[in-house]
Design a protein around this motif. Sequence first.
Motif, PDB file in Angstrom:
ATOM      1  N   THR A 100       0.834  -1.206   0.000  1.00 16.11           N
ATOM      2  CA  THR A 100       0.000   0.000   0.000  1.00 16.11           C
ATOM      3  C   THR A 100       0.869   1.258   0.000  1.00 16.11           C
ATOM      4  N   SER A 160      -3.097   4.140  -2.782  1.00 13.17           N
ATOM      5  CA  SER A 160      -2.983   3.202  -3.896  1.00 13.17           C
ATOM      6  C   SER A 160      -2.445   1.892  -3.339  1.00 13.17           C
ATOM      7  N   TRP A 182     -14.539  -6.541  -2.935  1.00 12.41           N
ATOM      8  CA  TRP A 182     -13.770  -5.825  -1.910  1.00 12.41           C
ATOM      9  C   TRP A 182     -14.690  -5.374  -0.790  1.00 12.41           C
ATOM     10  N   ILE A 219     -14.345  -2.530   2.184  1.00 13.75           N
ATOM     11  CA  ILE A 219     -13.511  -1.382   2.553  1.00 13.75           C
ATOM     12  C   ILE A 219     -14.085  -0.769   3.829  1.00 13.75           C
ATOM     13  N   ASP A 237     -13.327   2.176   7.022  1.00 13.18           N
ATOM     14  CA  ASP A 237     -12.471   3.247   7.521  1.00 13.18           C
ATOM     15  C   ASP A 237     -12.748   3.467   9.008  1.00 13.18           C
ATOM     16  N   SER A 260      -4.069  -0.182  -8.210  1.00 13.86           N
ATOM     17  CA  SER A 260      -5.387   0.426  -8.127  1.00 13.86           C
ATOM     18  C   SER A 260      -5.390   1.356  -6.925  1.00 13.86           C
ATOM     19  N   CYS A 299      -7.886   3.596  -3.648  1.00  7.20           N
ATOM     20  CA  CYS A 299      -9.041   3.673  -2.764  1.00  7.20           C
ATOM     21  C   CYS A 299      -9.020   5.028  -2.060  1.00  7.20           C
ATOM     22  N   ASN A 300     -10.182   5.616  -1.887  1.00  3.79           N
ATOM     23  CA  ASN A 300     -10.277   6.847  -1.111  1.00  3.79           C
ATOM     24  C   ASN A 300     -11.006   6.556   0.202  1.00  3.79           C
ATOM     25  N   MET A 341      -8.808  -2.944   4.072  1.00  5.00           N
ATOM     26  CA  MET A 341      -9.474  -3.593   2.955  1.00  5.00           C
ATOM     27  C   MET A 341      -9.212  -5.090   3.012  1.00  5.00           C
TER      28      MET A 341
END
Length: 128
Positions: free
Chosen positions: A15, A32, A52, A54, A56, A86, A88-89, A97
């Motif tokens: 990551t 990323s 996926w 995800i 937070d 790839s 992710c925000n 993840m």
Amino acid sequence: MNSLISEGIKISVETFYQNGQSNPLAHEFIFSYRITIENLNSFSVKLLSRQWYIFDSNNERREVQGEGVVGLQPVINGGNTFQYMSGCNLNSEMGRMLGYYNFENLDNQHLFEVKIPAFELVAPLKMN
């Protein structure tokens, strides 16, 4: 780097925090990740789809699913690897993840699932 082997497929994840694209004041944290898929089997496989999960640190949860990865459904011959990047925000400085890929054994058309190891997304500013 996090790695996991299941069904003869090794998934490794690295990551990266994207400081230049992130805006902490607006709660926008961009990451990323680089995925390396190594087929340890003697047969060829085709990556059909992904799922996926995800998370937070604000307790937000998202699911992302779709065909292939980065617009491809790669065929990975036995002993070979496939790698892609790839992103992710997140709305917070930390997240996580995990997920799985669906593959097809091209020798016998058997479908199988391969776990993607859980990995952390942590902005460097949170590590101080």
